[in-house]
Design an enzyme around this catalytic site. Structure first.
Site, mmCIF file in Angstrom:
data_model
loop_
_atom_site.group_PDB
_atom_site.id
_atom_site.type_symbol
_atom_site.label_atom_id
_atom_site.label_comp_id
_atom_site.label_asym_id
_atom_site.label_seq_id
_atom_site.Cartn_x
_atom_site.Cartn_y
_atom_site.Cartn_z
ATOM 1 C CB CYS A 149 41.699 44.075 44.096
ATOM 2 S SG CYS A 149 41.396 45.590 43.175
HETATM 3 N N1 LIG Z 1 44.488 44.730 37.940
HETATM 4 C C1 LIG Z 1 43.947 44.333 39.087
HETATM 5 O O1 LIG Z 1 44.536 44.515 40.182
HETATM 6 C C2 LIG Z 1 42.621 43.657 39.107
HETATM 7 C C3 LIG Z 1 41.865 43.492 37.950
HETATM 8 N N2 LIG Z 1 40.658 42.862 37.997
HETATM 9 C C4 LIG Z 1 39.852 42.687 36.792
HETATM 10 O O2 LIG Z 1 40.465 41.698 35.933
HETATM 11 C C5 LIG Z 1 40.222 42.020 34.565
HETATM 12 C C6 LIG Z 1 41.550 42.122 33.828
HETATM 13 O O3 LIG Z 1 42.298 43.160 34.435
HETATM 14 P P1 LIG Z 1 43.773 43.557 33.996
HETATM 15 O O4 LIG Z 1 44.596 42.332 33.780
HETATM 16 O O5 LIG Z 1 44.229 44.575 34.956
HETATM 17 O O6 LIG Z 1 43.448 44.221 32.567
HETATM 18 P P2 LIG Z 1 44.402 44.683 31.423
HETATM 19 O O7 LIG Z 1 43.813 45.912 30.859
HETATM 20 O O8 LIG Z 1 45.810 44.737 31.974
HETATM 21 O O9 LIG Z 1 44.312 43.482 30.340
HETATM 22 C C7 LIG Z 1 43.165 43.178 29.651
HETATM 23 C C8 LIG Z 1 43.399 41.937 28.762
HETATM 24 O O10 LIG Z 1 42.198 41.626 28.070
HETATM 25 C C9 LIG Z 1 42.412 41.549 26.658
HETATM 26 N N3 LIG Z 1 41.206 42.100 26.029
HETATM 27 C C10 LIG Z 1 40.774 43.392 26.074
HETATM 28 N N4 LIG Z 1 39.587 43.501 25.440
HETATM 29 C C11 LIG Z 1 39.257 42.264 25.015
HETATM 30 C C12 LIG Z 1 38.148 41.749 24.286
HETATM 31 N N5 LIG Z 1 37.134 42.527 23.919
HETATM 32 N N6 LIG Z 1 38.122 40.427 24.006
HETATM 33 C C13 LIG Z 1 39.135 39.617 24.403
HETATM 34 N N7 LIG Z 1 40.229 40.050 25.080
HETATM 35 C C14 LIG Z 1 40.277 41.368 25.392
HETATM 36 C C15 LIG Z 1 43.671 42.354 26.409
HETATM 37 O O11 LIG Z 1 44.406 41.850 25.299
HETATM 38 P P3 LIG Z 1 44.072 42.199 23.772
HETATM 39 O O12 LIG Z 1 43.502 43.588 23.765
HETATM 40 O O13 LIG Z 1 45.367 42.060 23.060
HETATM 41 O O14 LIG Z 1 43.075 41.146 23.357
HETATM 42 C C16 LIG Z 1 44.466 42.104 27.702
HETATM 43 O O15 LIG Z 1 45.211 40.911 27.600
HETATM 44 C C17 LIG Z 1 39.444 43.356 34.544
HETATM 45 O O16 LIG Z 1 38.080 43.096 34.419
HETATM 46 C C18 LIG Z 1 39.759 43.941 35.918
HETATM 47 O O17 LIG Z 1 38.741 44.788 36.352
HETATM 48 C C19 LIG Z 1 40.201 42.319 39.152
HETATM 49 C C20 LIG Z 1 40.889 42.424 40.310
HETATM 50 C C21 LIG Z 1 42.163 43.128 40.388
HETATM 51 C C1 LIG Z 2 43.708 51.249 41.050
HETATM 52 C C2 LIG Z 2 42.456 50.954 40.254
HETATM 53 O O1 LIG Z 2 42.132 51.668 39.315
HETATM 54 N N1 LIG Z 2 41.745 49.909 40.635
HETATM 55 C C3 LIG Z 2 40.540 49.518 39.966
HETATM 56 C C4 LIG Z 2 39.979 48.274 40.608
HETATM 57 C C5 LIG Z 2 40.543 46.999 40.096
HETATM 58 C C6 LIG Z 2 39.620 45.824 40.372
HETATM 59 O O2 LIG Z 2 39.657 44.995 41.213
HETATM 60 O O3 LIG Z 2 38.553 45.896 39.815
HETATM 61 P P1 LIG Z 2 37.409 45.365 38.946
HETATM 62 O O4 LIG Z 2 37.731 43.989 38.508
HETATM 63 O O5 LIG Z 2 36.178 45.408 39.713
HETATM 64 O O6 LIG Z 2 37.412 46.368 37.848
HETATM 65 C C7 LIG Z 2 39.472 50.590 40.036
HETATM 66 O O7 LIG Z 2 39.338 51.295 41.023
HETATM 67 O O8 LIG Z 2 38.671 50.639 39.106
#
Ligand SMILES: NC(=O)C1=CN([C@@H]2O[C@H](COP(=O)(O)OP(=O)(O)OC[C@H]3O[C@@H](n4cnc5c(N)ncnc54)[C@H](OP(=O)(O)O)[C@@H]3O)[C@@H](O)[C@H]2O)C=CC1
Ligand SMILES: CC(=O)N[C@@H](CCC(=O)OP(=O)(O)O)C(=O)O
Length: 345
Positions: A149
């Site tokens: 992000c």
């Molecule tokens: N939040 C944000 O603003 C942003 C996030 N990202 C990236 O996107 C990805 C997801 O983020 P976010 O939605 O915030 O994460 P969350 O922690 O909110 O959700 C993670 C999801 O992955 C599943 N999961 C966890 N471990 C495993 C595994 N080993 N195998 C299969 N499924 C798994 C979980 O469900 P369950 O454990 O039930 O399987 C859950 O549905 C991350 O890599 C994050 O860095 C990127 C940009 C922005």
């Molecule tokens: C507020 C907050 O904790 N933000 C996350 C970034 C989320 C994201 O875009 O990151 P990745 O998919 O690269 O993990 C962090 O700083 O680690």
């Protein structure tokens, strides 16, 4: 219809994918995984999807992901790299929202993510999924590393200036703020309501993994060596990101010419809004939409340009951008399913 699988459907980016894809005219949601919620109807856990998504979560081993046309990984780092080889071998395209396929420099990836990369051989064909800078490669890709992000705001903010060669590439500064949903949907003391509300703090000041990701991409835009100081902050909002970027100008240039650089660079972009010079974009003007807004300033003695960038971290910063990539990969209009106007206030 495009048959779609989502691994990690219960997290914040997973449910955001569901929200966007539930009304996407070419999307057929086929498999949505969760290990913890195996068998639970999606609409039971997320009532906002009642009448829109009639699937239940299934554990990843039971989901028929090989029958999908594309699988999104909305999972922690390291999950997609374990499953991508089999999916690709079965003709399934892969879009990873985590970092497994973002960086070509394996040593940097392993240093910052603290894990060994288990399928380095796929990295050369992985495409960095930032459409505004990489559209042609995304079109033909089977494997996408969706940007982080913070890096999305930093790249779209600095790119027109670096390409034009009007700033000192070795002196880029990014002061960025994220809503708490950026940390994901997990039980952790640091992101509890009582820890984050009515308070504001920097983190990762000594180093954050989005610095090498951003430098690797920005370096593709200029021959000059890129150096970046990036400080993230956690602000008491649920979603939204505000990045204040600073660059030192290396030549005489008028405000009108600076503004024209951005307006020309993004004139055909559906999701980048270059606001009038001197504007103050607010995060809420992007809330729940795929829009990223930019405004330029030239304070003080005029030697620096300040670029303000706002987006919704969960949409243009993650799931919206991933759907934008999918649209390009499947030859659809890039805006399909992504035309939501932001929620204001
Ligand atoms: N939040 C944000 O603003 C942003 C996030 N990202 C990236 O996107 C990805 C997801 O983020 P976010 O939605 O915030 O994460 P969350 O922690 O909110 O959700 C993670 C999801 O992955 C599943 N999961 C966890 N471990 C495993 C595994 N080993 N195998 C299969 N499924 C798994 C979980 O469900 P369950 O454990 O039930 O399987 C859950 O549905 C991350 O890599 C994050 O860095 C990127 C940009 C922005
Ligand atoms: C507020 C907050 O904790 N933000 C996350 C970034 C989320 C994201 O875009 O990151 P990745 O998919 O690269 O993990 C962090 O700083 O680690």
């Amino acid at each position: 219809m495009i048959k779609i699988g989502i691994v990690g459907g219960t997290g914040y980016t997973g449910v955001e994918l569901l929200r966007i894809l539930a009304t996407h005219p070419h999307a057929q949601l086929t498999a949505i995984t969760s290990r913890k919620e195996d068998g639970v109807p999606v609409a039971q856990m997320y009532p906002s999807l009642r009448g829109r998504v009639d699937l239940a979560f299934s554990s990843p081993d039971k989901a028929n992901l090989n029958e999908c046309d594309v699988v999104f990984f909305a999972t922690p780092h390291g999950v997609a790299m374990a499953q991508a080889p089999e999916l690709l071998a079965n003709g399934v395209k892969v879009i990873d929202l985590a970092a497994d396929f973002r960086m070509q420099d394996v040593a940097q990836f392993e240093k910052w993510y603290g894990m060994e990369h288990s399928c380095k051989d796929l990295l050369p064909e992985a495409v960095y999924g930032l459409p505004e800078l990489n559209r042609a490669q995304i079109k033909d890709a089977r494997l996408i590393g969706n940007p982080g992000c913070y890096p999305t705001t930093m790249q779209l903010g600095f790119a027109p200036l670096l390409k034009a060669g009007v700033i000192d590439a070795s002196n880029l500064i990014a002061d960025c703020k994220s809503g708490v949903s950026g940390a994901g949907r997990k039980a952790e003391i640091g992101i509890l309501f009582s820890e984050t509300s009515d308070s504001f703090k920097a983190y990762g000041v000594a180093g954050h993994r989005h610095t090498p990701e951003t430098i690797e991409q920005l370096q593709r835009l200029t021959k000059d060596k890129v150096e970046l100081l990036f400080t993230p902050h956690l602000v008491p909002m649920i979603r939204g990101m505000h990045s204040t970027l600073y660059a030192q100008l290396t030549q005489e240039i008028s405000n009108e010419a600076l503004q024209a650089l951005f307006e020309t660079a993004y004139q055909d972009e559906a999701f980048v809004d270059v606001m009038p010079f001197g504007s103050h974009p607010e995060t809420r003007s992007t809330r729940a939409s795929n829009m990223l807004r930019i405004a330029l300033h030239r304070p003080g003695n005029g030697k620096h340009v300040v670029i303000l960038v706002v987006q919704d971290n969960l949409v243009k910063g993650a799931s919206g951008q991933a759907v934008q990539c999918m649209n390009i990969m499947f030859g659809l209009d890039e805006s399909t399913g992504l035309q939501h106007v932001s929620v204001n206030p």
